[in-house]
Enzyme design. Structure first.
Site, PDB file in Angstrom:
ATOM      1  N   HIS A  12       5.000  -3.471  -2.251  1.00 11.05           N
ATOM      2  CA  HIS A  12       4.143  -3.293  -1.081  1.00 11.05           C
ATOM      3  C   HIS A  12       2.925  -4.211  -1.240  1.00 11.05           C
ATOM      4  CE1 HIS A  12       2.444  -1.327   2.428  1.00 11.05           C
ATOM      5  NE2 HIS A  12       1.299  -1.311   1.784  1.00 11.05           N
ATOM      6  N   ARG A  23      22.764   6.550  12.973  1.00 15.16           N
ATOM      7  CA  ARG A  23      22.003   6.189  11.781  1.00 15.16           C
ATOM      8  C   ARG A  23      22.672   6.771  10.529  1.00 15.16           C
ATOM      9  NH1 ARG A  23      17.163   3.445  10.421  1.00 15.16           N
ATOM     10  NH2 ARG A  23      17.319   2.672  12.534  1.00 15.16           N
ATOM     11  N   GLU A  66       2.827 -10.573  -5.778  1.00 12.27           N
ATOM     12  CA  GLU A  66       4.183 -10.065  -5.543  1.00 12.27           C
ATOM     13  C   GLU A  66       5.243 -10.767  -6.382  1.00 12.27           C
ATOM     14  OE1 GLU A  66       5.229  -9.655  -1.405  1.00 12.27           O
ATOM     15  OE2 GLU A  66       3.128  -9.527  -0.859  1.00 12.27           O
ATOM     16  N   THR A  92      11.247 -14.556   0.050  1.00 13.11           N
ATOM     17  CA  THR A  92      10.504 -15.230  -1.032  1.00 13.11           C
ATOM     18  C   THR A  92      10.444 -14.351  -2.274  1.00 13.11           C
ATOM     19  OG1 THR A  92       8.339 -14.432  -0.295  1.00 13.11           O
ATOM     20  CG2 THR A  92       9.102 -16.554   0.587  1.00 13.11           C
ATOM     21  N   ASN A  93      10.418 -13.033  -2.096  1.00 16.15           N
ATOM     22  CA  ASN A  93      10.464 -12.153  -3.274  1.00 16.15           C
ATOM     23  C   ASN A  93      11.836 -12.218  -3.923  1.00 16.15           C
ATOM     24  OD1 ASN A  93       7.972 -10.364  -3.856  1.00 16.15           O
ATOM     25  ND2 ASN A  93       8.063 -10.442  -1.640  1.00 16.15           N
ATOM     26  N   GLU A 145      10.817  10.366  -1.354  1.00 15.53           N
ATOM     27  CA  GLU A 145      11.129  10.745   0.041  1.00 15.53           C
ATOM     28  C   GLU A 145      10.063  10.287   1.022  1.00 15.53           C
ATOM     29  OE1 GLU A 145      13.746  13.000  -2.491  1.00 15.53           O
ATOM     30  OE2 GLU A 145      11.573  12.607  -2.559  1.00 15.53           O
TER      31      GLU A 145
HETATM   32  C1  GRF Z   1       6.306  -9.312   1.504  1.00 20.12           C
HETATM   33  O1  GRF Z   1       4.963  -9.559   1.866  1.00 20.12           O
HETATM   34  C2  GRF Z   1       6.407  -7.918   0.956  1.00 20.12           C
HETATM   35  O2  GRF Z   1       5.241  -7.478   0.295  1.00 20.12           O
HETATM   36  C3  GRF Z   1       6.599  -7.106   2.178  1.00 20.12           C
HETATM   37  O3  GRF Z   1       7.395  -7.880   3.043  1.00 20.12           O
HETATM   38  C4  GRF Z   1       7.221  -9.236   2.716  1.00 20.12           C
HETATM   39  C5  GRF Z   1       8.581  -9.791   2.409  1.00 20.12           C
HETATM   40  O4  GRF Z   1       8.514 -11.125   2.244  1.00 20.12           O
HETATM   41  N1  GRF Z   1       7.219  -5.843   1.855  1.00 20.12           N
HETATM   42  P1  GRF Z   1       9.831 -11.910   1.718  1.00 20.12           P
HETATM   43  O5  GRF Z   1      10.967 -11.559   2.641  1.00 20.12           O
HETATM   44  O6  GRF Z   1      10.088 -11.442   0.314  1.00 20.12           O
HETATM   45  O7  GRF Z   1       9.414 -13.338   1.803  1.00 20.12           O
END
Ligand code: GRF
Length: 209
Positions: free
Chosen positions: A110, A66, A181, A13-14, A148
């Protein structure tokens, strides 16, 4: 033109907010060059493909070590001349080799007001469960540069969201995504893409146009 890579692990969604902001001009001088997920089933990859953006899965599971995974991820970014890496719900720890190669050029969103409810173990719903358990009246979201540490880099933007009666972690998560966000992450990308972020002694200053 700033070339960005968006790293995702989930619903995206972001990422969707970033795609929309580039399309409607909220973000200027920016091209989403690639979306990379560690999770081949991430719906974020579907969102990228539907928007005509290259979508890659680079998963630690597909590499013997990794170290090999990290090298492949960095190579994928460098070969695409990426200027800014945006972590949008990316759940893999960023290795120091990448932090060094992209110093000052990795952003993370975050879902709390850092330094509250952040660091190791604070991700996804766990963040909101902790906020509700503590009884805070205000939470929100933070965009910061990645260093870091975990959620310890210079803070770029924050936006507060009030807790409401009856909030569950899920309801609060959704409100923070919608009200915070999806607004501050595109805004931070736009500021970066237009050269308006300056970092001095760990403090981010937003320069006037
Ligand atoms: C969001 O709540 C973001 O703050 C966190 O992980 C989630 C990701 O959501 N880091 P999406 O994949 O962007 O919907």
């Amino acid at each position: 033109m700033t070339r960005i890579a968006v790293l995702v692990s989930g619903g995206g969604t972001n990422l969707a907010a970033i795609i929309a902001a580039v399309k409607d001009g909220t973000i200027t001088n920016t091209e989403i060059a690639v979306v990379i997920s560690n999770n081949k089933n991430a719906y974020a990859l579907t969102r990228a493909e539907e928007a005509g953006v290259e979508a890659l899965c680079i998963s630690p599971k597909d590499y013997g070590t990794r170290d090999e995974f990290n090298r492949e991820l960095v190579a994928a970014l460098e070969s695409r001349n990426i200027d800014l890496v945006v972590l949008a719900g990316y759940l893999v720890i960023i290795h120091e080799i990448m932090v060094q190669k992209f110093s000052g050029r990795i952003m993370n969103i975050h879902p709390s007001l850092i330094p509250s409810f952040c660091g190791t173990g604070y991700y996804g719903l766990k963040v909101h469960e902790a906020a509700l358990k503590r009884g805070v009246k205000v939470s929100g979201a933070t965009v910061h540069f990645v260093d870091e540490g975990t959620d310890t880099g210079p803070i770029i933007l924050q936006k507060a969201v009030y807790i409401e009666d009856g909030d569950t972690p899920e309801i609060l998560q959704r409100r923070i995504m919608e009200q915070a966000e999806w607004k501050i992450l595109p805004e931070a990308i736009n500021l970066y893409a237009n050269g308006r972020l300056k970092v001095k002694d760990g403090i981010v200053r937003i320069m006037e146009v």
